[in-house]
Structures are given as structure tokens and as C-alpha cells.
Write a protein that holds these residues in place. Structure first.
Motif, PDB file in Angstrom:
ATOM      1  N   PRO A 128      21.202  10.972   2.059  1.00 48.56           N
ATOM      2  CA  PRO A 128      21.141  12.174   2.654  1.00 48.56           C
ATOM      3  C   PRO A 128      19.912  13.050   3.623  1.00 48.56           C
ATOM      4  O   PRO A 128      18.861  12.754   2.485  1.00 48.56           O
ATOM      5  CB  PRO A 128      22.194  13.169   2.383  1.00 48.56           C
ATOM      6  CG  PRO A 128      22.897  12.567   0.735  1.00 48.56           C
ATOM      7  CD  PRO A 128      21.543  11.154   0.781  1.00 48.56           C
ATOM      8  N   TRP A 129      19.745  14.131   4.558  1.00 48.84           N
ATOM      9  CA  TRP A 129      18.397  14.314   5.213  1.00 48.84           C
ATOM     10  C   TRP A 129      17.706  15.178   3.985  1.00 48.84           C
ATOM     11  O   TRP A 129      16.950  15.304   3.417  1.00 48.84           O
ATOM     12  CB  TRP A 129      18.771  15.470   5.955  1.00 48.84           C
ATOM     13  CG  TRP A 129      19.829  16.448   6.003  1.00 48.84           C
ATOM     14  CD1 TRP A 129      21.263  16.795   6.383  1.00 48.84           C
ATOM     15  CD2 TRP A 129      19.182  17.292   5.742  1.00 48.84           C
ATOM     16  NE1 TRP A 129      21.630  17.721   5.576  1.00 48.84           N
ATOM     17  CE2 TRP A 129      20.304  18.320   5.673  1.00 48.84           C
ATOM     18  CE3 TRP A 129      18.127  18.361   5.132  1.00 48.84           C
ATOM     19  CZ2 TRP A 129      20.622  20.010   5.062  1.00 48.84           C
ATOM     20  CZ3 TRP A 129      17.856  19.578   4.876  1.00 48.84           C
ATOM     21  CH2 TRP A 129      19.383  20.453   4.586  1.00 48.84           C
ATOM     22  N   PHE A 130      18.863  15.736   2.996  1.00 48.40           N
ATOM     23  CA  PHE A 130      18.404  17.004   1.552  1.00 48.40           C
ATOM     24  C   PHE A 130      17.933  16.173   0.789  1.00 48.40           C
ATOM     25  O   PHE A 130      16.624  17.100  -0.097  1.00 48.40           O
ATOM     26  CB  PHE A 130      19.158  17.826   1.482  1.00 48.40           C
ATOM     27  CG  PHE A 130      20.493  17.170   0.989  1.00 48.40           C
ATOM     28  CD1 PHE A 130      21.284  16.523   0.280  1.00 48.40           C
ATOM     29  CD2 PHE A 130      22.485  16.968   1.796  1.00 48.40           C
ATOM     30  CE1 PHE A 130      22.210  15.810  -0.719  1.00 48.40           C
ATOM     31  CE2 PHE A 130      23.108  16.165   1.603  1.00 48.40           C
ATOM     32  CZ  PHE A 130      22.740  15.618  -0.049  1.00 48.40           C
ATOM     33  N   ARG A 131      18.472  15.123   0.289  1.00 47.73           N
ATOM     34  CA  ARG A 131      17.836  14.060  -0.793  1.00 47.73           C
ATOM     35  C   ARG A 131      15.866  13.575  -0.307  1.00 47.73           C
ATOM     36  O   ARG A 131      15.079  13.644  -1.052  1.00 47.73           O
ATOM     37  CB  ARG A 131      18.718  12.971  -0.895  1.00 47.73           C
ATOM     38  CG  ARG A 131      17.634  12.293  -1.993  1.00 47.73           C
ATOM     39  CD  ARG A 131      18.519  11.182  -2.685  1.00 47.73           C
ATOM     40  NE  ARG A 131      18.064  11.129  -4.191  1.00 47.73           N
ATOM     41  CZ  ARG A 131      19.299  10.171  -5.157  1.00 47.73           C
ATOM     42  NH1 ARG A 131      19.827   9.606  -4.140  1.00 47.73           N
ATOM     43  NH2 ARG A 131      18.355   9.558  -5.413  1.00 47.73           N
ATOM     44  N   ARG A 132      15.744  13.699   1.060  1.00 48.70           N
ATOM     45  CA  ARG A 132      15.224  13.229   1.509  1.00 48.70           C
ATOM     46  C   ARG A 132      14.032  14.165   1.509  1.00 48.70           C
ATOM     47  O   ARG A 132      12.528  14.371   1.306  1.00 48.70           O
ATOM     48  CB  ARG A 132      15.042  12.376   3.154  1.00 48.70           C
ATOM     49  CG  ARG A 132      15.777  10.801   3.345  1.00 48.70           C
ATOM     50  CD  ARG A 132      15.706  10.286   4.704  1.00 48.70           C
ATOM     51  NE  ARG A 132      15.921  11.204   5.196  1.00 48.70           N
ATOM     52  CZ  ARG A 132      17.144  10.842   5.423  1.00 48.70           C
ATOM     53  NH1 ARG A 132      18.072  10.410   5.453  1.00 48.70           N
ATOM     54  NH2 ARG A 132      17.351  11.425   6.827  1.00 48.70           N
ATOM     55  N   CYS A 133      14.479  15.491   2.117  1.00 54.37           N
ATOM     56  CA  CYS A 133      13.544  16.571   1.851  1.00 54.37           C
ATOM     57  C   CYS A 133      12.777  16.873   0.281  1.00 54.37           C
ATOM     58  O   CYS A 133      12.091  17.485   0.833  1.00 54.37           O
ATOM     59  CB  CYS A 133      13.939  17.805   2.517  1.00 54.37           C
ATOM     60  SG  CYS A 133      14.721  17.666   4.479  1.00 54.37           S
ATOM     61  N   LEU A 134      13.753  17.138  -0.016  1.00 52.97           N
ATOM     62  CA  LEU A 134      13.384  17.321  -1.464  1.00 52.97           C
ATOM     63  C   LEU A 134      12.466  16.436  -2.772  1.00 52.97           C
ATOM     64  O   LEU A 134      11.356  16.608  -2.954  1.00 52.97           O
ATOM     65  CB  LEU A 134      15.098  17.192  -2.226  1.00 52.97           C
ATOM     66  CG  LEU A 134      14.515  17.792  -4.070  1.00 52.97           C
ATOM     67  CD1 LEU A 134      13.967  19.232  -4.305  1.00 52.97           C
ATOM     68  CD2 LEU A 134      15.482  18.165  -4.769  1.00 52.97           C
ATOM     69  N   TRP A 214      23.908  14.024  -5.842  1.00 58.20           N
ATOM     70  CA  TRP A 214      23.822  13.573  -4.686  1.00 58.20           C
ATOM     71  C   TRP A 214      24.971  13.777  -3.629  1.00 58.20           C
ATOM     72  O   TRP A 214      24.732  13.139  -2.097  1.00 58.20           O
ATOM     73  CB  TRP A 214      22.794  12.708  -4.583  1.00 58.20           C
ATOM     74  CG  TRP A 214      22.120  12.644  -4.824  1.00 58.20           C
ATOM     75  CD1 TRP A 214      21.717  11.942  -6.509  1.00 58.20           C
ATOM     76  CD2 TRP A 214      20.958  13.451  -5.124  1.00 58.20           C
ATOM     77  NE1 TRP A 214      20.695  12.324  -7.515  1.00 58.20           N
ATOM     78  CE2 TRP A 214      19.810  13.522  -6.049  1.00 58.20           C
ATOM     79  CE3 TRP A 214      20.580  14.437  -4.076  1.00 58.20           C
ATOM     80  CZ2 TRP A 214      18.232  13.092  -6.364  1.00 58.20           C
ATOM     81  CZ3 TRP A 214      19.089  14.479  -4.253  1.00 58.20           C
ATOM     82  CH2 TRP A 214      18.161  14.649  -5.463  1.00 58.20           C
ATOM     83  N   GLY A 215      26.297  14.034  -3.567  1.00 59.97           N
ATOM     84  CA  GLY A 215      27.337  13.696  -2.563  1.00 59.97           C
ATOM     85  C   GLY A 215      27.342  11.792  -2.447  1.00 59.97           C
ATOM     86  O   GLY A 215      28.644  12.004  -1.186  1.00 59.97           O
ATOM     87  N   ALA A 216      27.529  11.314  -3.559  1.00 64.10           N
ATOM     88  CA  ALA A 216      27.850   9.559  -3.314  1.00 64.10           C
ATOM     89  C   ALA A 216      29.191   9.940  -3.148  1.00 64.10           C
ATOM     90  O   ALA A 216      30.505  10.606  -3.998  1.00 64.10           O
ATOM     91  CB  ALA A 216      27.449   9.088  -4.554  1.00 64.10           C
ATOM     92  N   ARG A 220      30.947  11.469   4.810  1.00 65.76           N
ATOM     93  CA  ARG A 220      30.318  12.967   5.584  1.00 65.76           C
ATOM     94  C   ARG A 220      29.506  13.434   4.823  1.00 65.76           C
ATOM     95  O   ARG A 220      30.178  14.772   4.285  1.00 65.76           O
ATOM     96  CB  ARG A 220      30.351  12.904   7.007  1.00 65.76           C
ATOM     97  CG  ARG A 220      28.785  13.372   8.027  1.00 65.76           C
ATOM     98  CD  ARG A 220      29.613  14.282   8.574  1.00 65.76           C
ATOM     99  NE  ARG A 220      28.577  14.644   9.677  1.00 65.76           N
ATOM    100  CZ  ARG A 220      29.184  15.107  10.669  1.00 65.76           C
ATOM    101  NH1 ARG A 220      30.039  15.514  11.466  1.00 65.76           N
ATOM    102  NH2 ARG A 220      28.460  16.280  11.616  1.00 65.76           N
ATOM    103  N   VAL A 221      27.724  13.836   4.351  1.00 67.88           N
ATOM    104  CA  VAL A 221      27.411  14.604   3.595  1.00 67.88           C
ATOM    105  C   VAL A 221      26.117  15.292   4.714  1.00 67.88           C
ATOM    106  O   VAL A 221      25.524  15.241   5.224  1.00 67.88           O
ATOM    107  CB  VAL A 221      26.748  14.237   2.575  1.00 67.88           C
ATOM    108  CG1 VAL A 221      26.068  15.260   1.812  1.00 67.88           C
ATOM    109  CG2 VAL A 221      26.828  13.240   2.114  1.00 67.88           C
ATOM    110  N   VAL A 222      27.050  16.786   4.692  1.00 63.01           N
ATOM    111  CA  VAL A 222      26.204  17.644   5.821  1.00 63.01           C
ATOM    112  C   VAL A 222      25.033  18.471   5.285  1.00 63.01           C
ATOM    113  O   VAL A 222      24.339  18.494   5.547  1.00 63.01           O
ATOM    114  CB  VAL A 222      27.504  18.611   6.988  1.00 63.01           C
ATOM    115  CG1 VAL A 222      26.195  19.559   7.555  1.00 63.01           C
ATOM    116  CG2 VAL A 222      27.762  17.398   7.734  1.00 63.01           C
TER     117      VAL A 222
END
Length: 263
Positions: A128-134, A214-216, A220-222
């Protein structure tokens, strides 16, 4: 078999009964193919499923009396690896997100590259985008702190010589939430010889997503799950306390080489 040919693979696991049997068998086959003796050590973080019994036919299993989370369990697994007498200690998570052949390649690279540390740098991640950002934020913080870019600062696939690992373990609190980030910072500060080996990241082998924050398992994880937000806040506070504000421990350097080995 000489000590340097003996590898201990330490594997923290929580509710991985479905994934572990095939994953452990694959790791054994991969190390046999490269002529290395391997001991598999599973550190069961008080799972609520049959993780321990599923792993027992293929690995030495140590079950924690209470659930402590990934960081403390990884450190406990490393401690078991140090007690094993193996010449190489490899860490990998129990969810099976790596191929056995890549795990063996990381272990072999430790000696072939004359390195102190080998990181498996994950490719093909679908996060998810937030994991990449973190991950990007942590990588940037490490670069500012240490003046060295670490490609995959929190990778769970790592190989160490025992003396290097003991130094790193001694430098973090027993209950550290993010020991691998602390390790990466210490490795950069001490200018250890780090080799980066590209490995493929694959989906977790078990269908059960318990234990992940991580929402696995969601279609859809927003937004980042609340549990992850709280964990991230605690982890950054820990990094500030241990690696930024806290006194730097006087560690003896393992190697005189200043540059990391790339490969």
C-alpha cells in the motif's frame, strides 16, 4: 562440517501454521543444494494456532510464554541463533515471503563477498502507498543520520557473522520494536562491510493475515490501519531515544573498510 559451513536460520513466527511446513522444507532443500549444513530455529511468539506443532518436524521450536510482537521475537530468535554455534546466522520472517534459493544465496554471499553483513534487498513488492511512504521516510532519516543510503533499511532477510551480530544485539534494548532499523543505523555508523543482494519478494504463503498490521487480506486498503499508525509513532519515538538522542555506544569496529560492498 566446519563452523563457517553451518548456518542457523532463525525465524520469528506468529500464527503461521499454514505457511511454515512448505517454507521450512524449501529452505532445507535450498541449503542442501549449496552444500551448507543448516539448523532451522522457529521462535513462536505465543501463536494461537498450531504454529509450533506444524514447525516441529522440520525445525527446532522455541515457544514464547506470552506474545511480545515482532521486534522482541526477532531478537529472541537471534539469541537462539547465537547459542547454536553456527558460523552464519540468517534471519527471515515466518510468513514465507522469500524463496528458499534466495535465502541460501544471502547466506553464501556473506563469505564469498568477505562481508560483515548481507541484506536481502526486496524487489517486486506490492505494498500500500502508506507502507512505501513509511519505508521511504525511514530510509531518508537513516541517510541523514549516517551519511549512507541503505536500500532496504528494514529488510527481514539478513545474514551475519556471530561477532557482528552480537555487537548489534548488544546495542539495542531487549524489547526493541524495530531492531532491524537500529541494526541498519549501527552498520552504517560503524562503516561495516555490507553487501546488498537483490531478492524477490513474494506474497505471504499462508492465507491467514493475523499478526500483520499492514492491512493484508483486505481487498482495498485506502488508509493506514490505526494499529499501524500507533506502532509507527512508537517506533519513531524509539528511534529518537536509542539512535538520535541517546548516547552513542563505543563499539569496536569489525572492519577497517569504509565503503559498503555493492552487488
Amino acid at each position: 562440517m566446519q563452523a563457517q559451513d553451518h548456518v542457523a536460520v532463525v525465524i520469528p513466527a506468529f500464527n503461521e501454521a499454514e505457511a511454515l511446513p512448505s517454507f521450512l522444507a524449501e529452505i532445507r532443500a535450498s541449503f542442501a543444494a549449496v552444500g551448507r549444513s543448516v539448523t532451522l530455529i522457529v521462535m513462536d511468539d505465543a501463536s494461537t494456532d498450531d504454529t509450533s506443532s506444524a514447525a516441529a518436524p522440520l525445525a527446532d521450536v522455541v515457544r514464547a510464554p506470552v506474545n511480545r510482537g515482532h521486534g522482541p521475537t526477532a531478537l529472541a530468535a537471534y539469541a537462539e541463533g547465537l547459542r547454536s554455534g553456527a558460523g552464519t546466522i540468517v534471519h527471515v520472517d515466518g510468513d514465507g515471503q522469500f524463496y528458499g534459493d534466495d535465502i541460501a544465496r544471502v547466506a553464501v554471499a556473506l563469505d564469498r563477498a568477505e562481508a560483515d553483513v548481507v541484506h536481502g534487498v526486496r524487489r517486486g513488492r506490492t505494498d500500500p502507498w502508506f507502507r512505501r511512504c513509511l519505508s521511504g521516510l525511514v530510509r531518508f532519516a537513516v541517510m541523514l543520520l549516517c551519511g549512507r543510503s541503505v536500500p532496504d533499511v528494514n529488510t527481514p532477510l539478513r545474514a551475519y557473522h556471530p561477532d557482528t551480530l552480537q555487537m548489534l544485539v548488544d546495542g539495542v534494548p531487549d524489547g526493541a520494536l524495530v531492531p532491524h532499523v537500529h541494526f541498519s543505523i549501527a552498520e552504517a555508523r560503524e562503516r561495516l562491510r555490507v553487501r546488498y543482494v537483490s531478492v524477490e519478494s513474494i506474497p505471504r504463503r499462508g492465507a491467514v493475515s493475523q499478526g500483520t498490521m499492514w492491512g493484508a487480506g483486505r481487498t482495498r486498503v485506502v488508509l493506514p490501519p490505526g494499529r499501524l499508525v500507533r506502532f509507527a509513532a512508537r517506533a519513531f519515538a524509539e528511534l529518537w531515544r536509542v539512535d538520535i538522542r541517546g548516547p552513542r555506544r563505543g563499539r569496536a569496529r569489525i572492519s577497517g573498510r569504509d565503503a559498503a560492498l555493492r552487488g
